[in-house]
Enzyme design. Sequence first.
Site, PDB file in Angstrom:
ATOM      1  N   GLY A  91      37.979  50.416  36.915  1.00 51.46           N
ATOM      2  CA  GLY A  91      36.681  50.959  36.315  1.00 51.46           C
ATOM      3  C   GLY A  91      35.666  51.360  37.482  1.00 51.46           C
ATOM      4  O   GLY A  91      34.685  51.916  37.122  1.00 51.46           O
ATOM      5  N   GLY A  92      36.170  51.307  38.741  1.00 51.62           N
ATOM      6  CA  GLY A  92      35.140  51.445  39.755  1.00 51.62           C
ATOM      7  C   GLY A  92      35.727  52.691  40.437  1.00 51.62           C
ATOM      8  O   GLY A  92      36.646  53.126  40.214  1.00 51.62           O
TER       9      GLY A  92
ATOM     10  N   CYS B 233      43.752  35.725  42.517  1.00 53.19           N
ATOM     11  CA  CYS B 233      44.051  36.879  41.518  1.00 53.19           C
ATOM     12  C   CYS B 233      45.133  38.032  42.273  1.00 53.19           C
ATOM     13  O   CYS B 233      45.633  38.613  41.639  1.00 53.19           O
ATOM     14  CB  CYS B 233      42.475  37.620  41.184  1.00 53.19           C
ATOM     15  SG  CYS B 233      42.787  39.117  40.078  1.00 53.19           S
TER      16      CYS B 233
ATOM     17  N   GLY C  35      42.941  50.223  44.996  1.00 52.85           N
ATOM     18  CA  GLY C  35      41.768  50.683  45.718  1.00 52.85           C
ATOM     19  C   GLY C  35      41.305  50.042  46.861  1.00 52.85           C
ATOM     20  O   GLY C  35      40.238  49.981  47.162  1.00 52.85           O
TER      21      GLY C  35
ATOM     22  N   CYS D 147      34.268  37.700  39.182  1.00 56.88           N
ATOM     23  CA  CYS D 147      34.161  38.536  37.831  1.00 56.88           C
ATOM     24  C   CYS D 147      34.151  37.349  36.463  1.00 56.88           C
ATOM     25  O   CYS D 147      33.454  38.081  35.832  1.00 56.88           O
ATOM     26  CB  CYS D 147      35.614  39.099  37.923  1.00 56.88           C
ATOM     27  SG  CYS D 147      36.977  38.398  37.831  1.00 56.88           S
TER      28      CYS D 147
END
Length: 370
Positions: free
Chosen positions: A9-10, A101, A125, A199
Site C-alpha cells: 500500500g506504499g 517478519c 519494494g 507495524c
Amino acid sequence: MRVLAALSGGVDSAVAAARAVDAGHDVVGVHMALSRTRDQFRTGSRGCCSIEDAGDARRAADVLGIPYYVWDLSERFEETVVADFVAEYEAGRTPNPCVRCNEHIKFATLLDKAVALGFDAVCTGHYARIETRPDGTRELHRARDLAKDQSYVLAVMGPERLARSMFPLGDVATKEETRAEAAARGLSVSAKPDSYDICFVADGDTQGFLRSRLGSQPGEIVDGSGVVLGQHDGAYAFTVGQRKGLSIGRPAADGKPRYVLSVEPVDNRVVVGSADELAVQAVQADRAVWFAEADGSFPCALQVRAHGDAVPAHATVQDGVVEIALDQAGALRGVAPGQSAVLYDGTRVLGQATVTAALRSSGATSGLVR
C-alpha cells in the site's frame, strides 16, 4: 516469469511492481493482511497494516492493470512475529520484528505459498541489490541509496529464498526518484508518507503494548554493585543502552546520565551504569544464516542495527557459534542479546546471526552480558 508482487500500500512496493510489469513479467499483486486489530485508517497509525493501506494497494494494482488479491496471514503473523517479539522482551532480549517478519512472513510463508501456486519469484519494494556471479550464484548487496538500504533486515532470508526474490528498487539513487516515478505513472501513493516503527504497535507505545501482554511486574533498578537505585514496573520494558524512562531519583556520583547495561529477567532486575560501560569489544552470536562460505576466521564489517554503521571486525565461526571481535574496541555501544548481527564484505552481505552476548570493553562490570 510469473511474479507475485507484494503490495503493502506504499509507494515503494507499487513502483517495484510497476518495474516488474515493464520488464515483461506476468505479475499478480497481493496485499498481506497481517493484523486483525489494525487501525481502520492511517491517522494515528505509524505502521503499514491499516485498512487504508489495503485500499491503496488495490488502487495501485488497478493502475498497473494487474490482478489483485488480499491474503490473510494474520494468524501466522501473530504466531511467529508478535509472539516472538513479546517472548524475546520477556526473556530480556531485544528483537527486531522487521527481521522476523522478513524471515517468517515475506520470505517464508508468502514465498512458499507463491511457489506452491506456480510463481517463479516474489517481488518487493525493499531497497537492496541482487548481483549474480558468473557461476550463477546470487549475492545480496546494499542498495545504491545507502540511506534507504534494507539489506540488514533482509539478511535473514538466506540464499535459497534470495534465488526466488526480486528487488527492483536496488539501483534507485534516492527515495525522491521513486516518488517522482510513481507520480509519473499516475500512482496515487506517490506522496504517501513512509511507514515507520513497529507495524503492530499502531500508536508507537512499545512499553504500553508489552504491558498489555505481560502485565505489571515490579522490580528493582540497581547499579553494577547491586545498590538499589529505583523501581520499575517490568524489566521487559527496558533494553541495553536505554536512558529514558529509568526514573532514578538518586544521581550518579559523577553527575552523568546512566544507561541500561543489562536486563536480568530471572531476578526481574535492570542494571544501569555509565555510557563508557556500554562500549563493546566483541559480540557472540548463533543461529547463523550464510550467503557465503564461512569457516575459520575472516575479516568483515559488523552491523547490529538497521540504521547503524558497520564497523571493521574479524569473525570466527566454530561449532555453529560466531565470535566477532571489533578491530577497534568501543566502536559499538549498547549491543543487546536478541539483536541481528549482519556481516558485510564491502556492500555484500556475508551472513546474519542473532546476538547472544556482548563482551564489554571497559568498566568494573565488563564481561559477558546475557
